[in-house]
Design a protein around this motif. Structure first.
Motif, short mmCIF file in Angstrom:
data_model
loop_
_atom_site.label_atom_id
_atom_site.label_comp_id
_atom_site.label_asym_id
_atom_site.label_seq_id
_atom_site.Cartn_x
_atom_site.Cartn_y
_atom_site.Cartn_z
N ASP A 7 0.87 -12.85 98.38
CA ASP A 7 1.79 -12.81 97.42
C ASP A 7 2.82 -11.71 97.27
OD1 ASP A 7 0.88 -15.28 96.51
OD2 ASP A 7 -0.33 -14.46 94.85
N ARG A 8 1.93 -10.32 97.46
CA ARG A 8 2.78 -9.17 97.53
C ARG A 8 3.43 -8.94 99.00
NH1 ARG A 8 -2.18 -7.29 94.99
NH2 ARG A 8 -2.92 -6.63 97.09
N TYR A 9 2.97 -9.44 99.76
CA TYR A 9 3.55 -9.36 100.99
C TYR A 9 5.04 -10.13 101.13
CZ TYR A 9 4.27 -9.32 106.25
OH TYR A 9 4.73 -9.00 107.50
N LEU A 10 4.88 -11.55 100.42
CA LEU A 10 6.14 -12.39 100.55
C LEU A 10 6.96 -11.96 99.58
CD1 LEU A 10 4.36 -15.76 100.56
CD2 LEU A 10 5.50 -14.69 102.61
N GLU A 11 6.60 -11.38 98.65
CA GLU A 11 7.48 -10.71 97.54
C GLU A 11 8.38 -9.50 98.33
OE1 GLU A 11 5.31 -9.45 94.15
OE2 GLU A 11 4.95 -11.55 93.53
N ASN A 12 7.63 -8.75 99.17
CA ASN A 12 8.30 -7.41 99.42
C ASN A 12 9.06 -7.89 100.84
OD1 ASN A 12 7.11 -5.83 97.94
ND2 ASN A 12 5.23 -5.35 99.43
N GLN A 13 8.71 -8.96 101.52
CA GLN A 13 9.67 -9.44 102.89
C GLN A 13 10.78 -10.06 102.22
OE1 GLN A 13 7.98 -6.92 104.81
NE2 GLN A 13 9.13 -8.53 106.08
N SER A 14 10.63 -11.10 101.16
CA SER A 14 11.76 -12.02 100.68
C SER A 14 12.32 -12.72 101.56
CB SER A 14 12.90 -11.09 99.98
OG SER A 14 13.66 -11.87 99.47
N LEU A 15 11.44 -13.95 101.99
CA LEU A 15 12.11 -14.65 103.16
C LEU A 15 13.44 -15.08 103.04
CD1 LEU A 15 8.67 -17.05 103.58
CD2 LEU A 15 9.60 -15.15 105.18
N ARG A 16 14.08 -15.34 102.10
CA ARG A 16 15.42 -15.83 102.14
C ARG A 16 16.23 -14.98 102.60
NH1 ARG A 16 15.25 -18.16 96.01
NH2 ARG A 16 14.15 -16.23 95.69
N SER A 17 16.13 -13.67 102.28
CA SER A 17 16.95 -12.83 102.74
C SER A 17 16.57 -11.86 104.00
CB SER A 17 17.33 -11.53 101.59
OG SER A 17 16.06 -10.84 101.28
N SER A 18 15.52 -12.08 104.41
CA SER A 18 15.13 -11.23 105.53
C SER A 18 15.67 -11.54 106.82
CB SER A 18 13.71 -11.48 105.72
OG SER A 18 13.15 -12.77 106.07
N ASP A 19 15.60 -11.04 107.78
CA ASP A 19 16.06 -11.31 109.24
C ASP A 19 15.33 -12.49 110.00
OD1 ASP A 19 16.86 -11.31 111.89
OD2 ASP A 19 16.92 -9.24 112.11
N GLU A 20 15.98 -13.57 110.32
CA GLU A 20 15.54 -14.55 110.78
C GLU A 20 15.20 -14.53 112.20
OE1 GLU A 20 17.87 -17.79 109.62
OE2 GLU A 20 17.88 -17.34 107.30
N ARG A 21 15.56 -13.75 113.02
CA ARG A 21 15.38 -13.37 114.53
C ARG A 21 14.10 -13.03 115.01
NH1 ARG A 21 20.62 -9.96 115.67
NH2 ARG A 21 20.28 -8.89 113.89
N GLN A 22 13.96 -12.94 115.96
CA GLN A 22 12.57 -12.91 116.42
C GLN A 22 13.01 -11.60 117.81
OE1 GLN A 22 10.63 -16.09 118.15
NE2 GLN A 22 9.37 -16.03 116.53
N TYR A 23 12.43 -10.66 117.94
CA TYR A 23 12.46 -9.40 118.70
C TYR A 23 11.47 -9.24 119.72
CZ TYR A 23 16.02 -8.64 114.95
OH TYR A 23 16.92 -8.58 114.04
N HIS A 24 11.70 -9.04 121.14
CA HIS A 24 10.92 -8.64 121.97
C HIS A 24 10.96 -6.96 122.14
CE1 HIS A 24 9.18 -8.96 126.42
NE2 HIS A 24 8.42 -8.45 125.66
N ILE A 25 9.88 -6.56 121.91
CA ILE A 25 9.94 -5.07 121.57
C ILE A 25 8.86 -4.17 122.57
CG2 ILE A 25 9.66 -3.26 120.23
CD1 ILE A 25 10.52 -5.06 117.91
#
Length: 471
Positions: free
Chosen positions: A188-206
């Motif tokens: 719950d806390r993680y999802l609140e912090n990440q806020s899926l609706r406003s987060s970056d939707e891309r994936q990154y190869h790092i």
């Protein structure tokens, strides 16, 4: 053939590869065994004075084991063969010291696994080697040739490496992974912090280079680590060195053996320190040096993809079936033949119009469902064994299956209904739970390795040894 030399388990479970972690050059246990008079020859089966023998020096004592100079030389040569001229520019004593640190950490983990009587079977080793061959699109004969030509190893040496990695993998599952707990509140806390609706939707190869620091590092150690990683950045940016080669030779992160490759990371679930850096980068960019909880970091963005993940509003729909079953298990009184005959009798009664639920209550050996007339409720077919899945896929609503055999006995199945259920929320929570699990496993793994090293007896005898920053 780079894949051949990387820990093969890195492709399947993320936190279980051998970590190239800093170790101290000082002994840490009073009363540990002294091997000051101990020496080994390259041919231990023939010690008679029949001509000169090459003395194989001990470069480190690790508990009751040792690291031999020949062992270190072999590891150094393999790194040089893979990383090329970039490692040739490193001072030889620094390179040898770093690789010795890795060998020590590996031996400590293998010793711990053997102390706990963790076993690896020949079949498991065969399976591991088979996966290496499969990942490289090779037959076993081709793999044997490639191992000799590219890696300078015999198949027996490869088997021993796979055995060690399997031992370490099992040990880490027992001592690290089993202690990682992700609660619903954590999610719950993680999802609140990440806020899926406003987060970056891309994936990154790092890829990452990490120069680690202990929590109590003094100012001089911090500055030395910063200077070191800044020098590595200059090698890459100004000197044209390969990021992967430098990471493999220099990084103290757990992915160093694979060139610092962290794989594809969802923008929504990247470590917070990366979210401040990565989205502004373009493929091929190398970041500025930045500090995180484990030390100083340098990253390279390999590629970007996405915008098509769960955060973009994609729904996750799963099929569910409402089903009932009658399960008949052979037992001491009713052998397999009689069980099969009873199943035929029940099927005949169903064909004659008898009630499925009544027969389930009378005959089914599934104690959990018999009193409810065999009702399984709404379930996902994927949760059943393959034989049951095949029957479910072929049945229409209200239809009863023929008799079929499973691992438990003989079964009759009735499908009462079908539906699709939106499990997007559950999928998002599962994704978050996995991300949290990986983060916690990585953190716990680092702490566990430090404790393992602190509690061990290690006497380093390598001339001109350079302690790794953070040791």
């Amino acid at each position: 053939m780079k894949t051949l030399l990387t820990p093969f388990l890195a492709a399947s479970t993320l936190p279980l590869v051998l970590m190239a972690t800093a170790v101290s050059a000082q002994s840490t246990s009073a009363g540990a065994p002294s091997l000051s008079d101990f020496s080994l020859y390259s041919n231990t089966q023939s010690l008679a004075p029949q001509g000169p023998k090459t003395l194989d020096k001990i470069v480190a004592v690790v508990g009751e084991d040792v690291v031999l100079e020949s062992e270190l030389d072999t590891a150094v040569n393999r790194i040089r063969a893979r990383a090329g001229r970039r490692v040739d520019q490193m001072p030889p004593n620094v390179l040898r010291s770093q690789i010795l640190d890795q060998l020590i950490i590996t031996k400590l983990q293998v010793q711990r696994a053997e102390e706990r009587n963790i076993q690896v079977t020949d079949q498991e080793i065969d399976g591991g080697i088979g996966r290496i061959a499969q990942q490289n699109n090779m037959s076993m004969q081709q793999l044997a040739q490639a191992v000799g030509a590219d890696a300078g190893m015999s198949m027996e040496q490869l088997r021993d490496q796979v055995r060690q990695e399997l031992l370490v993998s099992k040990l880490r599952r027992e001592e690290v992974m089993s202690k990682v707990v992700v609660t619903n509140d954590d999610v719950d806390r993680y999802l609140e912090n990440q806020s899926l609706r406003s987060s970056d939707e891309r994936q990154y190869h790092i890829r990452q280079i990490l120069i680690s620091l202990p929590d109590d590092a003094d100012t001089a150690s911090v500055e030395a680590a910063r200077d070191r990683i800044e020098a590595l950045r200059r090698q890459i940016v100004d000197g044209g060195a390969s990021f992967a080669d430098v990471a493999e030779a220099e990084s103290q992160g757990q992915n160093a053996p694979d060139g610092g490759d962290l794989g594809w990371l969802d923008g929504s679930y990247m470590p917070e320190m990366f979210t401040q850096v990565v989205p502004a980068m373009q493929p091929g960019d190398v970041s500025a040096v930045f500090r995180g909880g484990s030390g100083f970091h340098l990253i390279q963005l390999e590629d970007v993809r996405g915008g098509d993940g769960l955060a973009s509003g994609q729904k996750v729909m799963v099929e569910e079936v409402e089903a009932s079953h009658i399960l008949l298990k052979p037992n001491e009184i009713r052998d397999t033949q009689r069980t099969r005959d009873l199943a035929r009798q029940i099927r005949e009664r169903l064909d004659a119009g008898d009630d499925f639920a009544a027969l389930a209550r009378e005959y089914s050996d599934d104690n959990a469902t018999a009193n409810q007339g065999g009702e399984l409720g709404w379930v996902q077919p994927a949760r059943f064994d393959p034989a049951t899945q095949r029957q479910i896929s072929s049945l229409s609503k209200g239809e009863i299956s023929p008799i079929f055999q499973t691992n438990e006995g003989y079964e009759l199945l009735k499908v009462e209904g079908r539906r699709e259920k939106d499990q997007t929320r559950e999928a998002i929570r599962n994704q978050a739970r996995r991300a949290l699990g990986e983060q916690k496993s990585s953190e716990e793994g680092e702490l566990w390795l430090r404790k393992l090293r602190d509690e061990a007896y290690v006497d380093i005898r390598l001339p001109n040894y350079q302690p790794t920053s953070g040791s």
